[in-house]
Design a protein around this motif. Structure first.
Motif, short mmCIF file in Angstrom:
data_model
loop_
_atom_site.label_atom_id
_atom_site.label_comp_id
_atom_site.label_asym_id
_atom_site.label_seq_id
_atom_site.Cartn_x
_atom_site.Cartn_y
_atom_site.Cartn_z
N ALA A 25 0.83 -1.20 0.00
CA ALA A 25 0.00 0.00 0.00
C ALA A 25 0.87 1.26 0.00
O ALA A 25 0.60 2.22 -0.72
N ILE A 26 1.95 1.23 0.80
CA ILE A 26 2.87 2.37 0.83
C ILE A 26 3.53 2.58 -0.53
O ILE A 26 3.65 3.70 -1.02
N ALA A 27 3.93 1.47 -1.16
CA ALA A 27 4.56 1.57 -2.49
C ALA A 27 3.58 2.12 -3.52
O ALA A 27 3.94 2.92 -4.39
N LEU A 28 2.31 1.68 -3.44
CA LEU A 28 1.31 2.20 -4.38
C LEU A 28 1.08 3.69 -4.18
O LEU A 28 0.90 4.44 -5.15
N VAL A 29 1.08 4.14 -2.93
CA VAL A 29 0.93 5.58 -2.65
C VAL A 29 2.12 6.35 -3.20
O VAL A 29 1.96 7.44 -3.79
N LEU A 30 3.32 5.78 -3.04
CA LEU A 30 4.50 6.44 -3.62
C LEU A 30 4.37 6.54 -5.13
O LEU A 30 4.70 7.57 -5.74
N GLY A 31 3.88 5.47 -5.77
CA GLY A 31 3.70 5.51 -7.22
C GLY A 31 2.68 6.54 -7.65
O GLY A 31 2.84 7.21 -8.68
N ALA A 32 1.60 6.71 -6.85
CA ALA A 32 0.59 7.72 -7.18
C ALA A 32 1.19 9.12 -7.13
O ALA A 32 0.89 9.97 -7.98
N ASN A 33 2.04 9.36 -6.15
CA ASN A 33 2.70 10.67 -6.06
C ASN A 33 3.65 10.89 -7.23
O ASN A 33 3.77 12.01 -7.74
N LEU A 34 4.34 9.84 -7.65
CA LEU A 34 5.22 9.97 -8.82
C LEU A 34 4.41 10.20 -10.09
O LEU A 34 4.76 11.05 -10.92
N GLY A 35 3.31 9.48 -10.25
CA GLY A 35 2.49 9.60 -11.46
C GLY A 35 1.87 10.97 -11.62
O GLY A 35 1.65 11.42 -12.74
N SER A 36 1.59 11.65 -10.50
CA SER A 36 0.97 12.98 -10.59
C SER A 36 1.91 13.99 -11.22
O SER A 36 1.45 15.04 -11.70
N ALA A 37 3.22 13.71 -11.23
CA ALA A 37 4.19 14.64 -11.82
C ALA A 37 4.51 14.31 -13.27
O ALA A 37 5.25 15.06 -13.92
N ILE A 38 3.96 13.21 -13.78
CA ILE A 38 4.31 12.78 -15.14
C ILE A 38 3.56 13.58 -16.19
O ILE A 38 4.12 14.00 -17.21
N ALA A 39 2.25 13.82 -15.96
CA ALA A 39 1.42 14.49 -16.98
C ALA A 39 1.98 15.85 -17.40
O ALA A 39 2.07 16.13 -18.60
N PRO A 40 2.37 16.75 -16.46
CA PRO A 40 2.94 18.04 -16.91
C PRO A 40 4.22 17.88 -17.72
O PRO A 40 4.48 18.67 -18.64
N VAL A 41 5.02 16.85 -17.40
CA VAL A 41 6.25 16.62 -18.17
C VAL A 41 5.91 16.19 -19.59
O VAL A 41 6.51 16.66 -20.57
N VAL A 42 4.92 15.29 -19.72
CA VAL A 42 4.51 14.82 -21.05
C VAL A 42 4.02 16.00 -21.89
O VAL A 42 4.27 16.06 -23.10
N GLU A 43 3.34 16.96 -21.25
CA GLU A 43 2.80 18.10 -21.98
C GLU A 43 3.89 18.95 -22.62
O GLU A 43 3.67 19.56 -23.68
N VAL A 44 5.07 19.04 -21.98
CA VAL A 44 6.11 19.95 -22.48
C VAL A 44 7.21 19.23 -23.25
O VAL A 44 8.11 19.89 -23.79
N MET A 45 7.16 17.92 -23.33
CA MET A 45 8.25 17.19 -23.98
C MET A 45 8.37 17.52 -25.46
O MET A 45 9.45 17.49 -26.03
N GLY A 46 7.24 17.86 -26.09
CA GLY A 46 7.29 18.17 -27.51
C GLY A 46 7.76 19.58 -27.81
O GLY A 46 7.97 19.93 -28.98
N ARG A 47 7.96 20.41 -26.79
CA ARG A 47 8.38 21.79 -27.01
C ARG A 47 9.89 21.85 -27.21
O ARG A 47 10.65 21.09 -26.61
N ASP A 48 10.33 22.79 -28.05
CA ASP A 48 11.76 22.93 -28.30
C ASP A 48 12.37 24.06 -27.47
O ASP A 48 13.49 24.47 -27.72
N ASP A 49 11.62 24.56 -26.49
CA ASP A 49 12.14 25.58 -25.59
C ASP A 49 12.56 24.90 -24.29
O ASP A 49 11.70 24.50 -23.50
N PRO A 50 13.86 24.74 -24.03
CA PRO A 50 14.29 24.03 -22.82
C PRO A 50 13.79 24.68 -21.54
O PRO A 50 13.50 23.99 -20.56
N ALA A 51 13.67 26.02 -21.52
CA ALA A 51 13.27 26.70 -20.31
C ALA A 51 11.85 26.31 -19.87
O ALA A 51 11.54 26.33 -18.68
#
Length: 562
Positions: free
Chosen positions: A216-242
């Motif tokens: 259960a603790i590991a699944l909660v840790l994964g949920a916290n990690l997954g919440s940070a993935i979506a914003p990264v996916v949104e900007v991966m296609g941009r060519d502006d590193p900043a």
């Protein structure tokens, strides 16, 4: 009913309730943004002036929007547009994670009985409420009711899993490998865009004994990690590193915390069981504890961490390609108030580009050098691409998230961009064709004609600057001033045509060719000015009721006046 069919129906029910949960979150977000959008943007922008204020603002906005992902996309839009510094933006993301903990704590209690009342009250406000604010509040209440209803249904649906040997065996096997639990929860959280749902489902599974405490603790840790993935996916296609600094910084924060949690999962599990024997509360309380500890550890380190991110993702030199958009952050389309601000800033670049085109066009028309014609035509490429990018960007915003004021602003941005791009087409096409004709035929303008062309272009540049200012302020007085410029250009066109006709009548053929070309140039400058006026003045005058539908006189008015 066969077991395979029962399993298929269970999957359909799971998908349906997950979709209901996401729709409820969407309704809450859209209701809050419609009701508080500009104020929420203003408060968040001011709060992001410092780390501590940014932290508190991130927690507050996430609690209102019921989603740390929505907060991440909003703050990323501010950061990518250069409106806020990186340190307070990172602090806001730590606060957003605290916000999700508060949401989970509230929803972990038995609030399912409130769902029908919230939906009923929301429907009454939405259908019978007076004013848009009441309708927006109704939308929020309906969304909250759907969220609670969907979460309760998901828990009830998953409760029989304790009697499914195959599922228990699978989860039991995964429970022995914490890293697999983290990956599974992270992927699921990214897929549904809701760490709240995954944490609550984990708590339900733990309460039923389907997963042991460490899993259960590991699944909660994964949920916290997954919440940070979506914003990264949104900007991966941009060519502006900043633009990648904030999402990647948030992901690194999450990943470091998760890595430490996985490494210490055995002692953490033992202490959590001693502290909280209720396994459902254990998962929920660990989620809160994890985010509080992560915030306390990282808040003092945000300064050097931000400098590291700035070195890893340096500012891109934008001067090498003026056709490339600078402010159109794709992640901001989830938050219309931020997206419209970005589109507005990009549209202002059209005015700057048109003014530069007019400078090179003046040199092409008056100096007699062919390279200036090529430079002017290159400027048209800038306006063409920027206008195209702005249209595509605005089209990517969900129309359901737009208020009536937002839709009006979209129309104003499109009108402004389209008219300036059309003005550039006239400069690039007709004026540069006339510049080429002058070079080819060796036509020389008189001093008076050159002065008139130069003065009109200078006046046109002033009008472009006035249009840009008016686009931002919507001041009716400035709109009237800009609209009256059409009369001045019309008088210049009439004077140039009269001069050309006089020369033809007196048989001055040598001078008539120059005056004819000059009259054509003045006529085209008048057309450019018409597009500039239509870009900014007409929308303001139409809204204030000062723009006539037609310049034609009323039927019978001419006869009666005679």
């Amino acid at each position: 009913m066969s077991s395979s069919m029962s399993f298929s129906l269970t999957l359909i029910d799971l998908a349906g309730f997950a979709a209901l949960l996401l729709w409820g979150i969407h309704m809450v977000q859209s209701g809050v943004m419609r009701a508080l959008g500009p104020r929420l943007k203003m408060v968040l922008g001011r709060a992001l002036a410092g780390p501590l204020k940014g932290f508190c603002a991130g927690a507050l906005v996430t609690t209102l929007l019921q989603s740390s992902t929505a907060t991440a996309l909003m703050v990323s839009g501010f950061a990518a547009a250069g409106l806020v510094a990186l340190v307070p933006a990172l602090a806001a993301m730590l606060g957003a994670n605290i916000g999700t903990s508060l949401i989970v704590q509230v929803l972990s209690f038995n609030v399912a009985a409130l769902a029908p009342a919230a939906i009923l009250g929301g429907l009454i406000l939405f259908r019978k409420g007076v004013g848009t604010s009441m309708r927006d509040l109704g939308r929020v209440l309906i969304g909250l009711g759907l969220i609670v209803l969907a979460l309760h249904a998901l828990v009830d649906l998953l409760r029989p899993l304790e009697d499914a040997p195959s599922i228990r065996m699978l989860l039991g096997a995964l429970a022995t490998v914490p890293a697999l639990d983290v990956m599974l929860a992270a992927i699921l959280t990214w897929a549904v865009h809701s760490s709240v749902a995954v944490v609550l489902i984990t708590a339900s599974l733990a309460a039923q004994g389907v997963v042991p405490p460490n899993a259960a603790i590991a699944l909660v840790l994964g949920a916290n990690l997954g919440s940070a993935i979506a914003p990264v996916v949104e900007v991966m296609g941009r060519d502006d590193p900043a633009a990648k600094r904030l999402p990647m910084g948030n992901l690194i924060n999450r990943a470091v915390g998760v890595a430490v949690g996985v490494a210490l999962i055995e002692p953490i599990g033992r202490q959590m069981v001693l502290w909280q024997p209720d396994l459902a509360r254990l998962a929920i309380d660990f989620h809160t504890l994890f985010n509080v500890v992560t915030a306390l550890v990282f808040l003092p380190l945000l300064g050097p961490f931000a400098r590291l991110l700035e070195r890893l993702f340096p500012d891109r030199d934008l001067a090498d390609d003026p056709t490339r958009p600078r402010y159109l952050n794709p992640a901001a389309t989830e938050t219309p108030v931020v997206a419209l601000g970005a589109a507005t800033r990009e549209a202002l670049r059209l005015a700057d580009a048109l003014e530069e085109m007019l400078d090179t066009a003046a040199r092409a028309l008056l100096s007699g050098e062919r390279r200036h014609i090529a430079e002017t035509r290159q400027g048209d490429d800038v306006l063409d691409r920027l206008n195209r990018e702005i249209r595509s960007y605005l089209a990517s915003i969900d129309p359901d998230d737009l208020s009536s004021a937002d839709r009006r602003r979209v129309e104003e941005i499109l009108t402004f961009s389209a008219n300036l791009e059309q003005a550039a087409d006239v400069v690039c096409g007709r004026l540069m064709a006339e510049a080429g004709k002058r070079l080819k035929r060796g036509i020389s303008f008189s001093t008076a004609e050159e002065g008139e062309i130069a003065a009109l272009i200078q006046r046109l540049k002033t009008n472009v600057r006035l249009a840009a200012s008016l686009f931002m302020t919507a001041d009716p007085r400035a709109a009237r001033l800009l609209a009256m410029e059409k009369a001045a250009f019309r008088e210049s066109e009439t004077a140039a045509a009269r001069l050309h006709f006089d020369r033809l009548r007196h048989g001055l053929a040598a001078h008539a060719e120059a005056s004819g070309l000059s009259a054509d140039i003045v006529r085209d400058l008048k057309l450019v000015n018409s597009h500039v006026v239509a870009a900014a003045a007409y929308p303001v005058l139409a809204r204030s009721g000062e723009l006539r539908d037609s310049r034609l006189a009323e039927p019978g008015s001419a006869l009666s006046s005679g």
